[in-house]
Design a protein around this motif. Structure first.
Motif, mmCIF file in Angstrom:
data_model
loop_
_atom_site.group_PDB
_atom_site.id
_atom_site.type_symbol
_atom_site.label_atom_id
_atom_site.label_comp_id
_atom_site.label_asym_id
_atom_site.label_seq_id
_atom_site.Cartn_x
_atom_site.Cartn_y
_atom_site.Cartn_z
ATOM 1 N N THR A 1 26.207 15.422 56.705
ATOM 2 C CA THR A 1 26.358 16.790 56.190
ATOM 3 C C THR A 1 25.201 17.609 56.727
ATOM 4 O O THR A 1 24.198 17.066 57.194
ATOM 5 C CB THR A 1 26.301 16.824 54.656
ATOM 6 O OG1 THR A 1 24.991 16.395 54.261
ATOM 7 C CG2 THR A 1 27.336 15.921 54.032
ATOM 8 N N LYS A 2 25.365 18.916 56.620
ATOM 9 C CA LYS A 2 24.304 19.781 57.149
ATOM 10 C C LYS A 2 22.992 19.544 56.418
ATOM 11 O O LYS A 2 21.922 19.507 57.022
ATOM 12 C CB LYS A 2 24.723 21.252 57.034
ATOM 13 C CG LYS A 2 25.741 21.622 58.085
ATOM 14 C CD LYS A 2 25.987 23.114 58.140
ATOM 15 C CE LYS A 2 26.989 23.416 59.257
ATOM 16 N NZ LYS A 2 27.312 24.839 59.362
ATOM 17 N N GLU B 1 26.203 20.320 64.272
ATOM 18 C CA GLU B 1 27.400 20.037 63.476
ATOM 19 C C GLU B 1 28.648 20.617 64.125
ATOM 20 O O GLU B 1 29.760 20.200 63.815
ATOM 21 C CB GLU B 1 27.235 20.578 62.049
ATOM 22 C CG GLU B 1 26.199 19.828 61.219
ATOM 23 C CD GLU B 1 26.601 18.382 60.921
ATOM 24 O OE1 GLU B 1 27.787 18.053 61.086
ATOM 25 O OE2 GLU B 1 25.718 17.596 60.534
ATOM 26 N N SER C 1 25.058 29.197 66.851
ATOM 27 C CA SER C 1 25.095 27.918 67.548
ATOM 28 C C SER C 1 24.455 28.050 68.920
ATOM 29 O O SER C 1 23.790 27.128 69.398
ATOM 30 C CB SER C 1 26.532 27.432 67.719
ATOM 31 O OG SER C 1 27.162 27.375 66.475
ATOM 32 N N GLY D 1 29.016 15.977 65.831
ATOM 33 C CA GLY D 1 29.605 16.536 64.614
ATOM 34 C C GLY D 1 30.832 15.786 64.143
ATOM 35 O O GLY D 1 31.218 15.892 62.974
ATOM 36 N N GLN E 1 18.078 26.118 60.976
ATOM 37 C CA GLN E 1 19.463 26.366 60.621
ATOM 38 C C GLN E 1 20.350 26.491 61.860
ATOM 39 O O GLN E 1 21.397 25.842 61.930
ATOM 40 C CB GLN E 1 19.556 27.626 59.732
ATOM 41 C CG GLN E 1 20.877 27.741 58.990
ATOM 42 C CD GLN E 1 21.192 26.486 58.163
ATOM 43 O OE1 GLN E 1 20.318 25.949 57.482
ATOM 44 N NE2 GLN E 1 22.412 25.995 58.246
ATOM 45 N N ILE F 1 20.948 22.988 63.328
ATOM 46 C CA ILE F 1 21.890 22.207 62.525
ATOM 47 C C ILE F 1 23.312 22.696 62.764
ATOM 48 O O ILE F 1 24.242 21.891 62.960
ATOM 49 C CB ILE F 1 21.518 22.354 61.045
ATOM 50 C CG1 ILE F 1 20.082 21.957 60.900
ATOM 51 C CG2 ILE F 1 22.503 21.613 60.155
ATOM 52 C CD1 ILE F 1 19.697 20.986 59.991
ATOM 53 N N ASP F 2 23.453 23.992 62.735
ATOM 54 C CA ASP F 2 24.795 24.547 62.947
ATOM 55 C C ASP F 2 25.332 24.121 64.301
ATOM 56 O O ASP F 2 26.497 23.743 64.444
ATOM 57 C CB ASP F 2 24.748 26.079 62.870
ATOM 58 C CG ASP F 2 24.603 26.549 61.436
ATOM 59 O OD1 ASP F 2 24.837 25.710 60.539
ATOM 60 O OD2 ASP F 2 24.227 27.714 61.216
#
Lengths: 205, 299, 285, 631
Positions: free
Chosen positions: C244-245, C282, C196, C231, C275, C278-279
């Protein structure tokens, strides 16, 4: 061959130069349309006024009263020419029609010159703000109508002067006068709105 | 011929200055006007009509009904608590004006009370008035202004000009101006309605419908402007409306709506009434023509 | 009725036309009465309906949010919703997007506005529409009597993606609402893990910061939705996708494919950086 | 034309009449025609072509919405398609087709030879055609409007709708408005001043009354839309005025007020002629004089008057003064009374008449059924709390399609079948007619009934797609299937019309034993309509025995002479000569069109329009050679 009852209309006049002619009715309806258009613009003026605190906007001078008010004199007086022309048309007097339309035309042109001078003195354009937009639109539409009727009168003068006219053209002269009365009459409230409204409902609401 | 009644109303209204103190809700039902300047002319008009209508023939019971209904509503408009309420609420003031213009005026016009009123007068007065009204200048100017189109303009001008804030405001400050406003509203309305009904006889009722319709449209536009305004036009009401449970803006909106919708409805009904008369008249006239008379298919 | 009428008349024998053309006076009078009665009944029904309608209107407006209630400013934008919880205390003004949380059983005042064209604020299960008009605020109120999630949508045609301009109203008991509010007022959470943290760097380096804000980081732009607690929201892109991711990845990679015409720019992100980004987003709960 | 010998009551030289009133032969004659029948037919045919285009656009929309997240049309394309659909149906189909019916039928019904201003009539048609071609021509060059048929600013303003699409839309309005206003003027004068002797006001056929009221509504309503589209929108977009720009003191709501001041009456402009058609069809087919004639006329007039007070009910969601709700609801309900009176009068007519059932009557029954449903949802929408839910959802879409298709299109189709023999001289096939009726009726309900449900479930209008899982899927699919049933019905209707026109049975002058004067003229009528103008002695003119009626003699046949009569009782007043065919209306329309089309690019083109238009008008009014001088 069975006989049928008949109604003979051959005794009726073959034309009519008065407010009974179909062309007059058509003209009145056209005036209704144009009048509705201009009245909607008056309503627009006041509606726009509602949404703004300072009217006209800061730095904008209200349209001037002097020239516009003087211009009313030739405008109203020009109706006399129209009246003479339409009465002459009814009596089929060529010189009368020419005199009336000539008087009407020259006074209308004087009005138009005064209008142009007055318009030129505005210190705002249609793109300044909402007030400018509506005032310019009113002035433009009304001037457009005036110019159109002046041209129509000029064409009629040519036709009558050339002597190639019949009853239909005389009805035209009559109806041209009717249109002119309308254009003069409708200017009175428009004049009130454009020139007096900023003074009467401008500063305080 | 209508000007006599206009004069009478003028006299009535001249004295109708509003009271200085704004009305409060708990005084409402006691706030009847006892102003002799209004009561006397109204009573006089009623008496004259009573006297005249009995002595002259040809006043139909329908006309009497119209007259008394109009007279009664005129009294209500000018004497009842509605009048002082108009000092506190714009919407009440508007109701009063609309009552005068779209209810009282057409009723009085339909009653055609002038002959009866004349006959109520002593003989000599009647003769003088009659002679005066026959003068050419009087006749001419009457004919000029009672043309529906001019009457339309006069009425429209009266309506729009008085709603200019500073003019309307002035009526609340000065009793004389206020009377002038009422006179011009009622007077121009009488002229307007008279011209629709009688200027040309029934032949032109179709045109009358157009005049009525256009009046309905322009008054409803004025009403709509009042309704949709986001600011108060007449500051005089700012202080008084809250006692009646309305904000000044709501009061103004209510006034605008009254001008727009109920008054507009009266115009529509009036228009339909005239239209029906027009149709009926056409039936009468056409059956006078031999070639067009309907046989067994009478409509 | 009509079709039975039809049958009745078809079975009748023809009569001479002359007799038919004009009904008898008696019939006419009867018909006149019938039509008059029917018209009278219509008028009565309409009058009744008017009275009912007006009283319903009165009841509806009677529960209007009283002065001093929670006020939410909703600003319509081409094609998302900016939500601002007003408060006299500037530190308790909350800005978020596309999701409105409200306490159950309370009347909430809505102050509507628009930054571009006319939109219309509508939560069918809670309240009627109110247009959002540029230059003049409009007012509305909301009240949910039961907790739940209510879908809302723009109801005035507002251009290309008018169809994808939804939002959710989430009604919760007062204590949960207050907890949500307190949480939302906090700046974004610090990234909990390495992934993150990398994602945050990607976000702050990329063009994302030109439009979006994440409180607590350097990103403070106000053009697009505030992402501080992204998120925690139900949907992406104003109700277009479930949050959603996978959907988020698709949205960031090619927003024009999912919502053609959206003002969300296609920001080039390296596949390897996607990735973490996104993490991170979220994780902003 | 049959020779005079077999027509015992003709006192006219038909050869001379024919020569006087015919258009010139050939292409020149076609372009210069000022005959009301030819121009009316052109209006109707052109309007039906636009109906096909609009219907095609509707099918595209239904295909796109058949299932959620469909990708048949893109968002942009869908917005263009629904904009074109609404614009085409309202401005290029519904109003012009009613005008066309009026132009064709009114002179026949009132018993005269042509409309009052035949050249204006031709000019109006050319303007209409030019407007339609202009809109679709622009679309062809990718200048497609996409801001809806209502084009609310600021969305339609310069900032949010760049490109020329909205300008094309706004200027197209000007074309069609000019056309509609021309027709309104000439129909008013035709109906008021050119009626056959004896046709007093209370004997005017209901259809003519409806056209008269409609024409007056056009005169008062259409200027408003010109203000909205040209003065506000186009000037804001092309000149930089600020009428609807809130940043400079303008107001977007101003546009809505003015637009709906036109837009609400517009519905009645479309719908009133349809009411007139229903009355005509019913009178003839029940074979009794229509019941409640004065009530019907008054309710038409009432409709026309009240329609101008209702515009605000399109704007409930904009936040109106609370205090006004009761007033607005009450007025909106009021319009139901006048419609109710009409329905009751027709039911009374049906009840006491002896009905003959034809395809036209099928369409009238379909109309009554559908229109009553649309009226009921209309009453629901008058209630403000309900409207705030239903506004701008598919419920409203369902409502106005019930009112417009049920209230105007079904009567129009009925009228089309009823007057087909008059238009073409052939009878239309009844079996195919009924088949097309049932397909249209079933398809219509299948398409639009589910939309009520969709609106209740919260599906908003003008969405190009929707997400699954909202319960909207099945009803949308049903609506799409219904749309194809309508298509089938429409195709059969067209096939029937084409086939019957070519090979239908020959029609007599009066195949239905009708009550109004058009059935006395030939099928199709001769260019002069009537050998001798008829005289009317009752409301149902043709049901009066011939022996009780007179005919007019004494009009000159060697020139286009008509009879002008009084408004009240149609007493002949004077004779009047109408102009001859001319190319000038076409040339004038062409000049105006060039200028108006150019004006979306630069203001300069308005001057072009003015100059060309003025030249055209001078040519138009220039004295004929040889000069028409009266003895």
């Amino acid at each position: 061959m069975s006989e049928r009852r008949t109604l003979d209309v051959s005794g009726l006049p073959p034309y009519e130069i008065s407010n009974q002619a179909p062309l007059f009715w058509g003209q009145v309806l056209m005036c209704l349309i144009e009048g509705t258009l201009l009245c909607m613009l008056i309503a627009t003026y006041f509606y726009l006024r509602l949404g703004i605190d300072v009217w006209p906007g800061p730095g904008v001078h209200p349209p001037g009263l002097t020239l516009s008010s003087w211009a009313l004199i030739p405008l109203v007086a020009s109706c006399v020419g129209s009246y003479l022309a339409s009465e002459a048309a009814k009596k089929d007097s060529r010189s009368g029609m020419l005199l009336g339309m000539g008087l009407n035309l020259s006074l209308a042109v004087i009005f138009l010159v005064l209008r142009a001078l007055d318009w030129n003195s505005l210190n705002f354009t249609w793109a300044s703000d909402a007030h400018g937009s509506i005032v310019w639109t009113i002035l433009f539409l009304h001037s457009y109508d005036i110019v159109a009727d002046i041209l129509m009168t000029a064409v009629l003068i040519v036709i009558v002067a050339s002597g190639r006219y019949g009853p239909r053209q005389r009805i035209g002269v009559h109806v041209d006068s009717v249109l002119w009365y309308f254009l003069v009459g409708i200017w009175i409230p428009l004049y009130g709105v454009v020139y007096w409204a900023p003074r009467l409902i401008g500063a305080s609401r | 011929m209508k000007r006599l009644i206009v004069l009478a109303i003028a006299a009535a209204s001249l004295a109708s200055a509003h009271d200085r103190e704004p009305l409060r809700p708990h005084d409402l039902w006691l706030a009847w006007s006892l102003d002799p300047g209004i009561i006397i002319p109204l009573a006089l008009t009623g008496l004259l009509y009573l006297r005249g209508a009995t002595s002259v023939h040809g006043v139909s019971s329908k006309q009497r009904l119209y007259f008394w209904a109009g007279w009664f509503l005129l009294c209500i408009a000018l004497l009842s608590p509605l009048h002082p309420l108009g000092e506190a609420l714009f919407s009440a003031h508007m109701s009063q004006h609309e009552l005068l213009m779209v209810v009282v005026a057409p009723l009085l016009v339909l009653a055609r009370p002038l002959v009866a009123l004349l006959w109520g007068l002593p003989f000599r007065w009647r003769r003088t008035l009659g002679q005066w009204s026959k003068r050419v200048a009087v006749q001419r100017s009457w004919r000029f202004f009672s043309h529906p189109m001019r009457a339309w303009w006069v009425h429209a001008a009266a309506l729009w000009l008085w709603h200019i804030p500073r003019f309307f405001q002035a009526t609340l400050d000065d009793g004389w101006i206020h009377s002038a406003q009422h006179v011009s509203f009622l007077g121009s309305a009488l002229l307007f309605w008279w011209s629709l009904f009688y200027a040309y006889g029934k032949v032109r009722y179709g045109a009358s419908v157009v005049y009525l319709f256009t009046t309905a449209v322009h008054t409803s536009i004025l009403g709509a402007l009042l309704t949709f305004a986001s600011t108060v036009w007449y500051p005089a009401y700012v202080a008084t409306t809250s006692a009646w449970g309305l904000t000044p803006l709501e009061d103004q909106q209510a006034g605008g709506l009254i001008m727009w919708i109920p008054a507009g409805l009266v115009y529509v009904i009036g228009g339909l009434f005239l239209f029906a008369e027009w149709l009926r008249e056409s039936d009468r006239v056409v059956n006078r023509r031999s070639y067009a008379r309907s046989g067994e298919y009478a409509a | 009725t009509l079709f039975s009428l039809r049958r009745r008349h078809r079975s009748l024998p023809q009569e001479t036309l002359e007799r038919l053309h004009q009904a008898s006076a008696g019939t006419e009078a009867k018909l006149r009465t019938a039509v008059a009665i029917a018209t009278g009944i219509t008028v009565l029904i309409l009058f009744g309906l008017t009275v009912v309608s007006i009283s319903v209107g009165k009841i509806v407006s009677a529960s209007m949010a009283p002065a001093g209630s929670l006020t939410i400013e909703v600003t319509g934008a081409q094609w998302w919703w900016k939500i601002r919880y007003a408060n006299d205390d500037p530190s308790r003004i909350l800005q978020t997007a596309n999701e409105i949380h409200i306490p159950v059983g309370q009347s909430i005042a809505i102050r509507g506005n628009s930054g571009d064209v006319i939109h219309s604020f509508w939560v069918p299960s809670l309240q009627g529409k109110r247009d959002l008009i540029p230059g003049q605020p409009t007012y509305e109120w909301l009240q949910a009597d039961r907790p739940g999630e209510y879908r809302g949508q723009c109801a005035e045609f507002c251009g290309l993606q008018h169809a994808h301009m939804a939002f959710w109203v989430i009604a919760e008991p007062a204590d949960r609402f207050n907890a949500w509010m307190d949480h939302q007022l906090e700046p974004a959470m610090e990234p909990a893990d390495e992934q993150s943290r990398r994602g945050r760097e990607v976000f702050l380096k990329a063009a994302c910061v030109l439009c979006h804000a994440i409180r607590g980081t350097g990103a403070g732009a106000q053009i697009g939705p505030d992402l501080t607690h992204f998120g925690s929201r139900k949907t992406i892109a104003a109700g277009t996708l479930v949050n959603t991711k996978g959907n988020l990845a698709g949205w960031i990679a090619d927003p024009q494919n999912i919502k053609p015409g959206t003002h969300m720019a296609t920001v080039p992100i390296q596949p390897a950086e996607m990735q973490p980004l996104i993490d991170y987003l979220e994780s902003l709960r | 034309m049959t020779p005079a010998a077999t027509e015992p009551h003709v006192y006219a030289d038909l050869d001379v009449l024919r020569q006087t009133w015919s258009s010139k032969p050939g292409l020149f004659g076609w372009l210069s025609s000022i005959n009301h029948q030819e121009i009316g037919r052109r209006y109707i045919l052109t309007a039906f072509i636009f109906l096909l285009l609009g219907g095609f656009e509707a099918l595209l929309m239904r295909l796109q919405l058949a299932k959620p997240e469909n990708t048949f049309l893109s968002a942009g394309r869908y917005n263009q398609v629904f904009t074109l659909h609404g614009t085409t149906m309202m401005f290029l189909f519904a109003v012009p087709v009613m005008e066309g019916m009026g132009i064709y039928l009114v002179p026949l019904m009132v018993g005269t030879r042509n409309v009052a201003f035949p050249r204006l009539n031709a000019f109006g048609y050319w303007m209409y055609l030019a407007g339609g071609l202009f809109l679709y021509g622009c679309a062809f060059f990718n200048m497609v409007p996409d801001a809806g048929w209502f084009s609310y600013p600021p969305l339609s303003g310069p900032q949010f709708s760049p490109g020329k699409g909205v300008d094309a839309w706004a200027q197209m309005i000007t074309f069609t408005e000019i056309s509609a206003l021309c027709v309104a003027v000439e129909l008013v004068v035709t109906i008021l001043r050119m009626r056959a002797p004896g046709m007093s006001l209370n004997r005017i056929p209901m259809f003519c009354w409806s056209m008269l009221v409609q024409s007056f509504m056009i005169i008062f309503a259409m200027p408003a839309v010109m203000i909205a589209s040209t003065v506000f929108l186009l000037n804001d977009r092309t000149l930089g005025t600020h009428f609807v720009n809130p940043a400079e003191g303008g107001n977007p709501l101003l546009y809505q007020h003015v637009f709906w001041f036109f837009g609400h009456p517009e519905v009645y402009i479309i719908f009133l002629p349809a009411l007139g058609m229903v009355s005509s069809i019913l009178e003839t087919h029940t074979r009794r004089q229509i019941f409640g004639y004065p009530a019907l006329v008054l309710s038409l007039v009432g409709n026309g008057l009240i329609a101008f007070g209702l515009w605000v009910h399109h704007m409930f969601a904009t936040g109106l003064p609370q205090i006004g709700e009761a007033y607005f609801t009450a007025t909106s309900m009021m319009i139901a009374i006048t419609s109710g009176v009409q329905i009751f009068c027709w039911l009374a007519t049906l009840w006491s008449g002896r009905l003959r059932v034809t395809t036209a009557v099928h369409f009238v029954f379909g109309f009554i059924f559908i229109f009553v449903m649309g009226g009921m949802t209309g009453v629901m929408l008058a209630s403000i709390p309900l409207d705030l839910q239903a506004h701008d959802t598919f419920f409203v879409v369902a409502h106005f399609h019930y009112v417009l298709i049920g209230g105007a299109l079904f009567p129009l189709f009925g009228g089309f079948h009823y007057w087909f023999p008059k238009f073409t001289g052939r009878m239309i096939d009844e079996r195919l007619g009924r088949l097309s009726f049932w397909l249209l009726f079933v398809g219509f309900n299948a398409t639009f009934f589910p939309m009520h449900w969709l609106g209740m479930l919260g599906m908003t209008r003008r969405v190009y797609t929707y997400v699954p899982g909202l319960g909207w899927d099945r009803a949308n699919m049903a609506a799409t299937i219904g749309a194809f049933i309508i298509l089938l019905g429409g195709l059969i209707f067209i096939a029937n019309a084409l086939r019957s026109r070519g090979s239908g049975a020959r029609a007599e002058n009066d195949p239905w034993e009708g009550s109004t004067l058009e059935w006395e003229a030939g099928s199709p009528p001769a260019p002069y309509n009537f050998p001798n103008l008829p005289v009317v002695t009752s409301r149902t003119a043709l049901w009066t025995p011939v022996a009780e009626r007179s005919i007019v003699v004494g009009l000159r046949e060697d020139r286009r002479e008509i009879l002008i009569s009084n408004v009240l009782d149609a007493e002949p007043h004077h004779r009047s000569v109408q102009p001859r065919p001319s190319l000038w209306p076409l040339l004038t329309a062409f000049g105006f069109s060039i200028g108006l089309a150019g004006s979306i690019f630069a203001f300069f083109w308005y001057y072009v329009a003015s100059v060309l238009g003025m030249i055209g008008l001078i040519g138009w009014f220039w004295p004929n050679r040889p000069l028409e001088v009266d003895p």
